[in-house]
Design a protein around this motif. Structure first.
Motif, PDB file in Angstrom:
ATOM      1  N   ALA A 216      -7.802 -56.471 -32.586  1.00  0.00           N
ATOM      2  CA  ALA A 216      -7.108 -55.605 -33.545  1.00  0.00           C
ATOM      3  C   ALA A 216      -7.613 -54.187 -33.345  1.00  0.00           C
ATOM      4  N   PHE A 217      -6.684 -53.250 -33.187  1.00  0.00           N
ATOM      5  CA  PHE A 217      -7.097 -51.860 -32.987  1.00  0.00           C
ATOM      6  C   PHE A 217      -5.998 -50.910 -33.446  1.00  0.00           C
ATOM      7  N   ASP A 218      -6.414 -49.660 -33.708  1.00  0.00           N
ATOM      8  CA  ASP A 218      -5.470 -48.609 -34.098  1.00  0.00           C
ATOM      9  C   ASP A 218      -4.995 -47.852 -32.864  1.00  0.00           C
ATOM     10  N   LEU A 219      -3.814 -47.275 -32.983  1.00  0.00           N
ATOM     11  CA  LEU A 219      -3.234 -46.454 -31.923  1.00  0.00           C
ATOM     12  C   LEU A 219      -2.718 -45.180 -32.567  1.00  0.00           C
ATOM     13  N   GLN A 220      -3.052 -44.024 -31.974  1.00  0.00           N
ATOM     14  CA  GLN A 220      -2.706 -42.741 -32.590  1.00  0.00           C
ATOM     15  C   GLN A 220      -1.777 -41.959 -31.676  1.00  0.00           C
ATOM     16  N   ALA A 221      -0.509 -41.925 -32.021  1.00  0.00           N
ATOM     17  CA  ALA A 221       0.456 -41.076 -31.326  1.00  0.00           C
ATOM     18  C   ALA A 221       1.364 -40.397 -32.343  1.00  0.00           C
ATOM     19  N   VAL A 222       0.859 -40.266 -33.563  1.00  0.00           N
ATOM     20  CA  VAL A 222       1.542 -39.639 -34.699  1.00  0.00           C
ATOM     21  C   VAL A 222       2.916 -40.292 -34.911  1.00  0.00           C
ATOM     22  N   CYS A 223       3.982 -39.527 -34.965  1.00  0.00           N
ATOM     23  CA  CYS A 223       5.292 -40.094 -35.298  1.00  0.00           C
ATOM     24  C   CYS A 223       5.832 -41.028 -34.224  1.00  0.00           C
ATOM     25  N   SER A 224       5.313 -40.915 -32.994  1.00  0.00           N
ATOM     26  CA  SER A 224       5.722 -41.814 -31.912  1.00  0.00           C
ATOM     27  C   SER A 224       4.888 -43.094 -31.901  1.00  0.00           C
ATOM     28  N   GLY A 225       3.981 -43.221 -32.848  1.00  0.00           N
ATOM     29  CA  GLY A 225       3.010 -44.300 -32.817  1.00  0.00           C
ATOM     30  C   GLY A 225       3.594 -45.694 -32.727  1.00  0.00           C
ATOM     31  N   PHE A 226       4.682 -45.956 -33.468  1.00  0.00           N
ATOM     32  CA  PHE A 226       5.249 -47.302 -33.433  1.00  0.00           C
ATOM     33  C   PHE A 226       5.827 -47.616 -32.065  1.00  0.00           C
ATOM     34  N   VAL A 227       6.501 -46.649 -31.426  1.00  0.00           N
ATOM     35  CA  VAL A 227       7.049 -46.862 -30.089  1.00  0.00           C
ATOM     36  C   VAL A 227       5.916 -47.105 -29.095  1.00  0.00           C
ATOM     37  N   PHE A 228       4.845 -46.307 -29.185  1.00  0.00           N
ATOM     38  CA  PHE A 228       3.693 -46.508 -28.305  1.00  0.00           C
ATOM     39  C   PHE A 228       3.046 -47.865 -28.570  1.00  0.00           C
ATOM     40  N   GLY A 229       2.959 -48.250 -29.852  1.00  0.00           N
ATOM     41  CA  GLY A 229       2.375 -49.549 -30.197  1.00  0.00           C
ATOM     42  C   GLY A 229       3.200 -50.703 -29.681  1.00  0.00           C
ATOM     43  N   LEU A 230       4.528 -50.585 -29.788  1.00  0.00           N
ATOM     44  CA  LEU A 230       5.417 -51.621 -29.287  1.00  0.00           C
ATOM     45  C   LEU A 230       5.283 -51.754 -27.766  1.00  0.00           C
ATOM     46  N   ALA A 231       5.240 -50.600 -27.074  1.00  0.00           N
ATOM     47  CA  ALA A 231       5.099 -50.612 -25.620  1.00  0.00           C
ATOM     48  C   ALA A 231       3.775 -51.256 -25.211  1.00  0.00           C
TER      49      ALA A 231
END
Length: 325
Positions: free
Chosen positions: A108-123
């Protein structure tokens, strides 16, 4: 050819109960409902209550997504939380949600790409699942942006809201064609030269403070329309598809004018665009999963349909993904 696909099994969301309308803001700062709606399309937003945190919002969205998927938390072996507003510098918000779900295995970890974060997380989750490194993932976008806003800056404080959305993905066999269910393609990009266009003026490594959000709105608008159209064009070139083939366009919900301009550039009619910005404001990494969950729950998004998502955020970061539901 048999390959693994990341199939979307369920979606869920959570919004704080407190609704703050444009009229409410107009009582506190120099603005009007007309001014906000005309420039952004936003009419109201949700604000987290005392005691509500990014983790508590994300947990409720995750539980809703698991229920929608008909899965138990014990089946999850990967949790990615996309957020720019974590509860603590560390540990990761994702680990807090993992513990509350009763999961002690996997990562389990966090991902920081601000408003694009969900797309980066999905990828990112897609790479874990399709490589066989994980079997089932929770990708959560959760934000409490109200806590990094300067409430005397009318150009920014009217734009954002709090909330969380989540999806459950599982690795399933596919044929390697566009007929497969699941994530079909992802494209993510960043360009740090524009960091001063949209940023927070604080952090533990610089000011030792949280800081406030700062934005050059016109510059962000200009880059957003160009960058978002570019990343989607890569998707169309890779797949041979066009805007006519997309059943639902679910963009990041930042500004109605950006959404309309991007959809027009891509040849996607407004009847196929999911809009929540009027009621949610900009919830950063939470905006796309919130919109997905709403459109799935009300029956608009149906199994087998092609769903295109895209977002741009501070950094700049931007990206898109094509999913067969």
């Amino acid at each position: 050819m048999s390959i693994l696909r990341s199939v979307l099994r369920g979606s869920g969301s959570y919004l704080p109960a407190q609704i703050v309308s444009n009229a409410d803001l107009a009582k506190k700062i120099d603005t009007t409902d007309e001014w906000i709606v005309q420039r952004t399309g936003i009419r109201e937003r949700r604000i987290a209550a005392e005691g509500e945190t990014t983790a508590t919002l994300g947990l409720k969205a995750a539980q809703a997504a698991l229920a929608d998927a008909g899965m138990d938390a014990s089946e999850i072996d990967l949790i990615i939380v996309a957020t720019a507003t974590p509860d603590n510098t560390f540990p990761a918000t994702a680990t807090q949600i993992q513990a509350e779900l009763g999961i002690s295995h996997g990562a389990a970890f966090d991902l920081q790409a601000v408003c694009s974060g969900f797309v980066f997380g999905l990828a990112t989750a897609d790479k874990f699942l399709t490589s066989g490194a994980a079997k089932a993932a929770l990708v959560i976008g959760a934000e409490t942006f109200s806590r990094i806003l300067d409430w005397e800056d009318r150009t920014t404080c009217v734009l954002f809201g709090d909330g969380a959305g989540a999806v459950v993905l599982t690795a399933e066999p596919g044929t390697g064609t566009l007929a497969d269910r699941g994530v079909l393609t992802t494209h993510i990009r960043s360009d740090g030269r524009y960091a001063n266009k949209l940023y927070v003026d604080g952090g533990p490594g610089s000011t030792k403070t949280v800081g406030f959000l700062r934005m050059e709105g016109r510059e962000v608008f200009k880059h957003a329309v160009v960058n978002l159209a570019e990343t989607v064009r890569h998707t169309f070139e890779e797949t041979g598809l066009s805007g006519d083939d997309i059943d639902w366009f679910v963009p990041h919900q930042a500004n109605r004018r950006i959404i309309d301009a991007t959809a027009h550039k891509l040849g996607i009619g407004e009847e196929r665009v999911v809009i929540t910005v009027d009621r949610h404001g900009n919830t950063s990494a939470a905006s796309i999963p919130l919109a997905l969950a709403e459109a799935h729950a009300d029956g608009r998004i149906k199994r087998g349909q092609l769903v295109l998502i895209e977002a741009m955020g501070g950094g700049f970061t931007w990206g898109s993904a094509l999913i067969r539901w």
